[in-house]
Design a protein around this motif. Sequence first.
Motif, PDB file in Angstrom:
ATOM      1  N   ALA A   1      25.082  -2.726 -19.070  1.00  0.00           N
ATOM      2  CA  ALA A   1      25.290  -3.297 -20.266  1.00  0.00           C
ATOM      3  C   ALA A   1      26.117  -4.521 -19.825  1.00  0.00           C
ATOM      4  O   ALA A   1      26.898  -4.512 -18.883  1.00  0.00           O
ATOM      5  CB  ALA A   1      26.112  -2.460 -21.115  1.00  0.00           C
ATOM      6  N   ALA A   2      26.129  -5.486 -20.579  1.00  0.00           N
ATOM      7  CA  ALA A   2      26.868  -6.818 -20.746  1.00  0.00           C
ATOM      8  C   ALA A   2      28.389  -6.477 -20.859  1.00  0.00           C
ATOM      9  O   ALA A   2      28.727  -5.488 -21.630  1.00  0.00           O
ATOM     10  CB  ALA A   2      26.667  -7.601 -21.919  1.00  0.00           C
ATOM     11  N   GLY A   3      29.179  -6.924 -20.046  1.00  0.00           N
ATOM     12  CA  GLY A   3      30.730  -6.586 -20.011  1.00  0.00           C
ATOM     13  C   GLY A   3      30.849  -5.472 -19.034  1.00  0.00           C
ATOM     14  O   GLY A   3      32.297  -5.018 -18.877  1.00  0.00           O
ATOM     15  N   THR A   4      30.138  -5.150 -18.173  1.00  0.00           N
ATOM     16  CA  THR A   4      30.229  -4.370 -16.860  1.00  0.00           C
ATOM     17  C   THR A   4      30.749  -5.065 -15.767  1.00  0.00           C
ATOM     18  O   THR A   4      29.921  -5.745 -15.183  1.00  0.00           O
ATOM     19  CB  THR A   4      28.966  -3.617 -16.579  1.00  0.00           C
ATOM     20  OG1 THR A   4      28.549  -2.971 -18.048  1.00  0.00           O
ATOM     21  CG2 THR A   4      28.987  -2.308 -15.754  1.00  0.00           C
ATOM     22  N   PRO A   5      32.089  -4.678 -15.511  1.00  0.00           N
ATOM     23  CA  PRO A   5      32.564  -5.346 -14.085  1.00  0.00           C
ATOM     24  C   PRO A   5      31.791  -4.865 -12.801  1.00  0.00           C
ATOM     25  O   PRO A   5      31.185  -3.745 -13.059  1.00  0.00           O
ATOM     26  CB  PRO A   5      33.982  -4.876 -14.019  1.00  0.00           C
ATOM     27  CG  PRO A   5      34.392  -4.578 -15.410  1.00  0.00           C
ATOM     28  CD  PRO A   5      33.133  -3.907 -15.941  1.00  0.00           C
ATOM     29  N   PHE A   6      31.722  -5.463 -11.985  1.00  0.00           N
ATOM     30  CA  PHE A   6      30.730  -5.325 -10.569  1.00  0.00           C
ATOM     31  C   PHE A   6      31.145  -4.071 -10.085  1.00  0.00           C
ATOM     32  O   PHE A   6      30.384  -3.322  -9.725  1.00  0.00           O
ATOM     33  CB  PHE A   6      30.590  -6.344  -9.899  1.00  0.00           C
ATOM     34  CG  PHE A   6      29.756  -6.147  -8.652  1.00  0.00           C
ATOM     35  CD1 PHE A   6      28.667  -6.430  -8.725  1.00  0.00           C
ATOM     36  CD2 PHE A   6      30.399  -5.439  -7.543  1.00  0.00           C
ATOM     37  CE1 PHE A   6      27.858  -6.225  -7.571  1.00  0.00           C
ATOM     38  CE2 PHE A   6      29.413  -5.561  -6.419  1.00  0.00           C
ATOM     39  CZ  PHE A   6      28.170  -5.848  -6.298  1.00  0.00           C
ATOM     40  N   GLU A   7      32.633  -3.805 -10.335  1.00  0.00           N
ATOM     41  CA  GLU A   7      33.126  -2.529  -9.610  1.00  0.00           C
ATOM     42  C   GLU A   7      32.796  -1.155 -10.320  1.00  0.00           C
ATOM     43  O   GLU A   7      32.489  -0.241  -9.708  1.00  0.00           O
ATOM     44  CB  GLU A   7      34.463  -2.726  -9.627  1.00  0.00           C
ATOM     45  CG  GLU A   7      35.040  -3.718  -8.381  1.00  0.00           C
ATOM     46  CD  GLU A   7      35.108  -5.061  -9.144  1.00  0.00           C
ATOM     47  OE1 GLU A   7      35.803  -6.057  -8.818  1.00  0.00           O
ATOM     48  OE2 GLU A   7      34.479  -5.320 -10.319  1.00  0.00           O
ATOM     49  N   GLU A   8      32.229  -1.523 -11.485  1.00  0.00           N
ATOM     50  CA  GLU A   8      31.875  -0.362 -12.275  1.00  0.00           C
ATOM     51  C   GLU A   8      30.106  -0.058 -12.479  1.00  0.00           C
ATOM     52  O   GLU A   8      29.681   0.940 -12.810  1.00  0.00           O
ATOM     53  CB  GLU A   8      32.292  -0.444 -13.834  1.00  0.00           C
ATOM     54  CG  GLU A   8      33.793  -0.498 -14.096  1.00  0.00           C
ATOM     55  CD  GLU A   8      34.279  -0.715 -15.350  1.00  0.00           C
ATOM     56  OE1 GLU A   8      33.440  -0.361 -16.225  1.00  0.00           O
ATOM     57  OE2 GLU A   8      35.355  -0.975 -15.581  1.00  0.00           O
ATOM     58  N   ILE A   9      29.388  -0.900 -11.801  1.00  0.00           N
ATOM     59  CA  ILE A   9      28.250  -0.617 -11.388  1.00  0.00           C
ATOM     60  C   ILE A   9      27.740   0.634 -10.683  1.00  0.00           C
ATOM     61  O   ILE A   9      28.407   0.824  -9.518  1.00  0.00           O
ATOM     62  CB  ILE A   9      27.354  -1.939 -10.835  1.00  0.00           C
ATOM     63  CG1 ILE A   9      27.737  -3.053 -12.035  1.00  0.00           C
ATOM     64  CG2 ILE A   9      26.055  -1.473 -10.649  1.00  0.00           C
ATOM     65  CD1 ILE A   9      27.102  -4.368 -11.211  1.00  0.00           C
TER      66      ILE A   9
END
Length: 237
Positions: free
Chosen positions: A204-212
Motif C-alpha cells: 500500500a501507498a505510505g509503506t516504508p521500504f523497511e516494512e515491506i
Amino acid sequence: MDLSNSNTLKNLEAAFGGESMANRKYLFFADVVQKLGFSELSKLFKETANQETQHAFAHFSLLHPELVVTNAAALSDEEKQKIAARCLELAIEGETYEYTTMYPEFAAAAKEDKDESAAAEFESQAQESAEHAQQFQQAAHVFGLLVNVEHYHADRYNEALQVLQGGQPDQRVTGSDPATRKWICRVCSMIYDPVVGDPDSGIAAGTPFEEIPEDWHCPICGASKKSFVLLEEKVAA
C-alpha cells in the motif's frame, strides 16, 4: 557515407535495432538452455550473440561516423571530450524519449487494451480474457515504473555530461525519513517510493521500504528485496 537517402537511413536504423534485439534474445536463450543443462547449446547462443553485437556496431558506426575512433592516441583532449559528450547526448536523448514519450504511451495503450480485450472476449472466453487483462495490467504497471527508471538514467547522463564539460557533480544525499526516502534496485534501477508504494504487488501507498515483506521482489526484474539500496537524490539548489 551519404545518408541523405531516407530509405538507407531507415534501413540502417532498422538493421541496428534488429541486430541489437537478436543479441539480447540469444543471451536470454543461452540462459534458458544453460538452466536446462544444454551447455554446448548455451555456448552457441552466446557466440552468436557476440557476432550480432558486432553487426550492430557496424550499423551504428555508419549511423554515427562522428563516434568512430580509429586512433585514440592521435586525438586531442578536446576531440576526445567532444566524442564522449556526443555519446552522452545520444544517451540522454534516448532515455528522455523513453520516460517522456515511449513508456507513458505504452502504459496508456496497455490499460486501453486491457479493457478492450476483456470486453471482446468476456462471454466466450471469460477465463482467457481475465488472464489477458491481468497481463495487460502488469504490462501497464511495469511501463509506468520504467518512466521513473529512464528519468533517473537521463538525469545521471546529464550529470556526467556536466562533469565532462568542466562542471561539478551534483550533490546527492539519501533521505533520512523512512516515510519518504526512496530505494533503488541495483539490478534494473527500479525506484521504490514509499509515498506511492507498490499497490499491484500488495504494498500500500505510505509503506516504508523497511516494512515491506522480505519475500517481496522487484516488479520489473524480479530481484529480491536485498538487491535494493538507498537512493541518493540531488540536493535542491
